[in-house]
Structure formats: C-alpha cells, structure tokens
Design an enzyme around this catalytic site. Structure first.
Site, PDB file in Angstrom:
ATOM      1  N   GLY A 171       0.838  -1.195   0.000  1.00 14.86           N
ATOM      2  CA  GLY A 171       0.000   0.000   0.000  1.00 14.86           C
ATOM      3  C   GLY A 171       0.872   1.243   0.000  1.00 14.86           C
ATOM      4  CB  CYS A 172       0.104   4.685   1.019  1.00 14.51           C
ATOM      5  SG  CYS A 172       0.896   6.286   1.215  1.00 14.51           S
TER       6      CYS A 172
END
Length: 164
Positions: free
Chosen positions: A12-13
């Site tokens: 993810g981020c």
C-alpha cells in the site's frame, strides 16, 4: 564491519509502511521508492507497474528477514489485490521482492503461516516477485509522516500477536 542487509516490500502507500518499520528493533534505515515496474527512473507521477515500495536496511544480528515479514503481515491487509485502504491500483499491491532463494522460501513459509492462522477473512494475495531495481522516491516522500504527523496512512498494527 557493516553486516547490514536490505529487504524490499510493498503493502500500500509507502508513507505508512515506512513510518511503522522505521522504529522496529534492528531496522537501521528506511527509504520509500518504486519497485517492480516497467520504466527506469520512475517518479510519483510516472511509475507504470511499479509498487510503492519500501527499502528496509536492517541489522541481521538484531532482527531477521522472517521477523520483518512477520510484522509486514500484521500492518496491512495482505488479502486484498491492488488495494490498501482508500488507495486502489497496482501501485498499492502487497508484494515481497525476494533477492535470493532463501528469502523466497522464507516468504512462502510466512504466507502459509499467515493463511493457516485464519486471522484474515481471505487468503493472502501478496505476490512474490524477484528483486529488480529499487528507485528512491522524491525527497518530499521520504519520512513523510515524520514531517506531516497528521498525514494520511492506512497502516496500523492489526494484530499484536506474532505469527511466529
């Protein structure tokens, strides 16, 4: 003598991943960047196929690749494909970029342990991809949540108990 090793993951981020790993015992440095994609010198605006990844430098006398993966599987949802929180797309996939057969074996074993634990509703969708090149992200993305403590993150420790 420098005995440090590096590990490469994506979940993810990269801001939230970096923020949680930076303070782990044995982790000596973190850097966010792009890995596993199609172009050289990727940027935030142009990184086709690359995941937002994390380079973790660690002291193998204090922690192990397997212990890093143990934490990795507790701070993001490894059962979603190309998604974490509000972030959607292959940039946000869950991936382990192994550098050798030992790391690949450790990753396969950890995935089996995580699946066997039944902590998640689905099965692990984390991809195992051979390490290629890690491209450091732009300076404004490094240490982002240190500089912006109220910035966005979808990462948190979901399970305090270890898998191993």
């Amino acid at each position: 003598m420098n005995d440090s090793k590096k590990a490469y993951i994506a979940g993810g981020c990269f801001w939230g991943m970096e923020d949680l790993f930076r303070v782990r015992p044995g982790v000596t440095d973190t850097e966010v960047g792009y890995i596993g994609g199609e172009n050289e010198n990727p940027t935030y605006r142009n990184h086709p196929g690359h995941a937002e990844g994390l380079e973790i430098t660690y002291d193998p006398n204090e922690t192990s690749f397997r212990e890093l993966l143990n934490f990795f599987f507790r701070i993001h949802d490894p059962t979603t494909i190309d998604r974490q929180g509000n972030d959607i797309g292959s940039s946000y996939r869950s991936a382990i970029f192994y550098q050798n057969a030992e790391e690949k074996n450790d990753a396969e074993e950890m995935i089996q342990i995580v699946n066997d634990s039944k902590r998640w509703k689905g099965t692990v969708a984390t991809t195992l991809e051979p390490y290629t090149t890690f491209w450091a992200a732009e300076p404004e993305h490094q240490d982002y949540l240190v500089r912006n403590p109220n910035g966005y993150t979808c990462h948190f420790e979901r399970f305090s108990e270890s898998y191993i």
